[in-house]
Design an enzyme around this catalytic site. Sequence first.
Site, PDB file in Angstrom:
ATOM      1  N   THR A  45       7.459-121.449 -18.775  1.00  0.00           N
ATOM      2  CA  THR A  45       7.561-120.363 -19.753  1.00  0.00           C
ATOM      3  C   THR A  45       6.362-120.391 -20.691  1.00  0.00           C
ATOM      4  O   THR A  45       5.744-119.364 -20.980  1.00  0.00           O
ATOM      5  CB  THR A  45       8.850-120.552 -20.587  1.00  0.00           C
ATOM      6  OG1 THR A  45       9.967-120.569 -19.699  1.00  0.00           O
ATOM      7  CG2 THR A  45       9.023-119.439 -21.607  1.00  0.00           C
ATOM      8  N   ALA A 186      15.102-111.975 -36.036  1.00  0.00           N
ATOM      9  CA  ALA A 186      13.949-112.313 -36.888  1.00  0.00           C
ATOM     10  C   ALA A 186      13.584-113.785 -36.762  1.00  0.00           C
ATOM     11  O   ALA A 186      13.245-114.447 -37.730  1.00  0.00           O
ATOM     12  CB  ALA A 186      14.253-111.962 -38.343  1.00  0.00           C
ATOM     13  N   ILE A 189       9.961-115.734 -32.144  1.00  0.00           N
ATOM     14  CA  ILE A 189       9.458-114.844 -31.090  1.00  0.00           C
ATOM     15  C   ILE A 189       9.447-113.389 -31.563  1.00  0.00           C
ATOM     16  O   ILE A 189       8.454-112.676 -31.405  1.00  0.00           O
ATOM     17  CB  ILE A 189      10.279-115.028 -29.789  1.00  0.00           C
ATOM     18  CG1 ILE A 189      10.028-116.438 -29.227  1.00  0.00           C
ATOM     19  CG2 ILE A 189       9.917-113.961 -28.762  1.00  0.00           C
ATOM     20  CD1 ILE A 189      10.847-116.780 -27.993  1.00  0.00           C
ATOM     21  N   GLU A 192       6.639-112.938 -34.176  1.00  0.00           N
ATOM     22  CA  GLU A 192       5.288-113.027 -33.611  1.00  0.00           C
ATOM     23  C   GLU A 192       4.962-111.780 -32.786  1.00  0.00           C
ATOM     24  O   GLU A 192       3.913-111.152 -32.977  1.00  0.00           O
ATOM     25  CB  GLU A 192       5.161-114.279 -32.731  1.00  0.00           C
ATOM     26  CG  GLU A 192       5.170-115.577 -33.526  1.00  0.00           C
ATOM     27  CD  GLU A 192       5.043-116.828 -32.661  1.00  0.00           C
ATOM     28  OE1 GLU A 192       4.748-116.701 -31.453  1.00  0.00           O
ATOM     29  OE2 GLU A 192       5.249-117.929 -33.192  1.00  0.00           O
ATOM     30  N   VAL A 242      22.484-104.865 -33.706  1.00  0.00           N
ATOM     31  CA  VAL A 242      22.331-103.787 -32.744  1.00  0.00           C
ATOM     32  C   VAL A 242      23.293-104.078 -31.609  1.00  0.00           C
ATOM     33  O   VAL A 242      23.190-105.118 -30.963  1.00  0.00           O
ATOM     34  CB  VAL A 242      20.887-103.733 -32.196  1.00  0.00           C
ATOM     35  CG1 VAL A 242      20.778-102.667 -31.110  1.00  0.00           C
ATOM     36  CG2 VAL A 242      19.898-103.451 -33.317  1.00  0.00           C
ATOM     37  N   MET A 323      14.068-125.606 -28.920  1.00  0.00           N
ATOM     38  CA  MET A 323      13.358-125.151 -27.712  1.00  0.00           C
ATOM     39  C   MET A 323      11.891-124.990 -28.050  1.00  0.00           C
ATOM     40  O   MET A 323      11.436-123.916 -28.453  1.00  0.00           O
ATOM     41  CB  MET A 323      13.975-123.862 -27.201  1.00  0.00           C
ATOM     42  CG  MET A 323      15.361-124.080 -26.621  1.00  0.00           C
ATOM     43  SD  MET A 323      15.983-122.609 -25.827  1.00  0.00           S
ATOM     44  CE  MET A 323      17.440-123.243 -25.002  1.00  0.00           C
ATOM     45  N   LEU A 324      11.154-126.085 -27.915  1.00  0.00           N
ATOM     46  CA  LEU A 324       9.736-126.102 -28.253  1.00  0.00           C
ATOM     47  C   LEU A 324       8.964-126.834 -27.160  1.00  0.00           C
ATOM     48  O   LEU A 324       9.453-127.840 -26.620  1.00  0.00           O
ATOM     49  CB  LEU A 324       9.518-126.833 -29.581  1.00  0.00           C
ATOM     50  CG  LEU A 324      10.087-126.153 -30.829  1.00  0.00           C
ATOM     51  CD1 LEU A 324      10.074-127.101 -32.013  1.00  0.00           C
ATOM     52  CD2 LEU A 324       9.303-124.874 -31.140  1.00  0.00           C
ATOM     53  N   ALA A 325       7.760-126.352 -26.901  1.00  0.00           N
ATOM     54  CA  ALA A 325       6.964-126.927 -25.820  1.00  0.00           C
ATOM     55  C   ALA A 325       6.650-128.401 -26.066  1.00  0.00           C
ATOM     56  O   ALA A 325       6.782-129.237 -25.158  1.00  0.00           O
ATOM     57  CB  ALA A 325       5.672-126.131 -25.676  1.00  0.00           C
ATOM     58  N   HIS A 449     -12.630-131.920 -49.781  1.00  0.00           N
ATOM     59  CA  HIS A 449     -12.654-130.718 -50.602  1.00  0.00           C
ATOM     60  C   HIS A 449     -13.819-129.833 -50.171  1.00  0.00           C
ATOM     61  O   HIS A 449     -14.905-130.350 -49.925  1.00  0.00           O
ATOM     62  CB  HIS A 449     -12.839-131.105 -52.069  1.00  0.00           C
ATOM     63  CG  HIS A 449     -12.981-129.917 -52.978  1.00  0.00           C
ATOM     64  ND1 HIS A 449     -11.907-129.122 -53.326  1.00  0.00           N
ATOM     65  CD2 HIS A 449     -14.082-129.380 -53.590  1.00  0.00           C
ATOM     66  CE1 HIS A 449     -12.333-128.162 -54.122  1.00  0.00           C
ATOM     67  NE2 HIS A 449     -13.637-128.281 -54.296  1.00  0.00           N
TER      68      HIS A 449
END
Length: 470
Positions: A45, A186, A189, A192, A242, A323-325, A449
């Site tokens: 994915t 919201a 995905i 973005e 919805v 669910m993160l790569a 800095h």
Amino acid sequence: MAAGAETFDLIVIGAGPGGYVAAIRAAQLGMKVAVVEKDATFGGTCLNVGCIPSKALLHSSELFEHTAHGLAEHGVQVSGVALDLPAMMKRKDKVVTMLTRGVAGLFKKNGITGVTGRARFTGPAAVQVTAADGSTRQLSAPRILLATGSVPIQLPGLPFDGTRIVDSTGALSLPAVPKHLVVVGAGAIGLEVGSVWRRLGAAVTVVELTPGLTPGMDVEMAKLLQRSLMRQGMTFRFESKVEKAVGEKDGVRVTVTTRDGAADELAADVLLVAVGRRAYAEGLGLDAVGLQLDERGRIPVDERFQTPVPGLFAIGDVIRGPMLAHKASDEGVACVERMAGVAGHVNYDAIPAIVYTYPEFASVGATEETCKARGTAVRIGRFPFQANARAKTMGETDGAVKVIADAASDRVLGIHIVGTHASDVIAEAAIAMEFAASAEDIGRSAHAHPTLAEALKQASLGVDGRTIEA
Ligand SMILES: Cc1cc2nc3c(=O)[nH]c(=O)nc-3n(C[C@H](O)[C@H](O)[C@H](O)COP(=O)(O)OP(=O)(O)OC[C@H]3O[C@@H](n4cnc5c(N)ncnc54)[C@H](O)[C@@H]3O)c2cc1C
């Protein structure tokens, strides 16, 4: 072992960031590895329809918007800025191809056998792979690692049709800029992909069931992001859902219902349903090995990523957790290292998560709400990018850093950043948490800095009321 089967030390099913990284680490550890992937390219994915194409389009669309509207204050005059959407999409596809080919190259380099086709158990330690042309191969191994990932959740009443009602994959390949894009959800995905199309000219309405965006992330910081996104022209309908959308010749009619039951209709060109993803373990023939999924369709594992079936392991989106790569990859490494007797480990308290909007929202560790729910007394330091010299030079001062520390020990429990390049600054925060840093540790470490990371130092000093710059 099945008679006549090709034999390996490890078979990995799924070549996403969980599976392909696990396979490479296993090969490094001396295992003979096969990776089975049902899709035509490796990378899962993330590389094919997730992290990579979305970030390619986010970058291109940000350049477009910035060139059209953001350069005048820098004394750069431009005229005739025009969108070439096919070229933008072509570039995105090229980036994806480069990276998926890169995975194939890594397999070759590490002596890993890549097998294209759908894997299905024929018995314990035995897998049949069926290719698109119907041909089959039999593989067997004493250990099999399931890394079959996840798929978008489809809502009843909003079936994906690929053109008017789409999932993230469809929304990353629209043939034209929609006049009005309605996004359900919201989360990362939705925000973005919504940002991409808003920058390219779409009106974007985001409908969200909960009272705020990015559910589960720090609420105060989510509100900061919300303000920025609203200033950019994104519209939000919170505490709304919805349930119905009717496809029409030129678009889709979307019924939005608020919490008190009031309903109204929005006319959209495209409806993106981005309400989350669900674990994907279909077609694996798990009955053949006696493995049962949990109540949410995930593969149950213990802390060693071992399923209840001996020799069968699972990692990534198909098991519990975010669910993160990078979570999938880290689990893959830890899982195969433990198979090899090496002390692999994943610290779930220090996994960063990022929403790549503008400004970005990056977070690691506990939110203020979580600390409150756990009854942990905390002290909090904050620092706005408005007071950060580097952000000022860039003209990108939206957002702030928030550091949450344990009130008694000063140990950092969570860091939340809304701001430009927050995705890079969060790396320091994750390392600090991995090494159990106190806010004092970060506040006393030299930060170059002028840098955006100085905002993290200042927020850390703020935990003890010692912020210098604001
Ligand atoms: C639009 C979008 C943007 C995202 N952005 C980010 C981001 O910026 N950062 C981030 O960390 N995460 C992001 N994610 C999430 C990330 O893509 C996933 O967390 C990650 O891909 C999970 O990795 P995985 O290896 O567990 O599964 P996957 O990447 O889903 O891979 C699983 C693979 O297994 C294959 N497979 C399944 N069943 C079989 C079978 N029976 N036989 C053979 N092969 C099979 C599938 O075809 C797939 O290729 C994003 C997701 C989406 C949709």
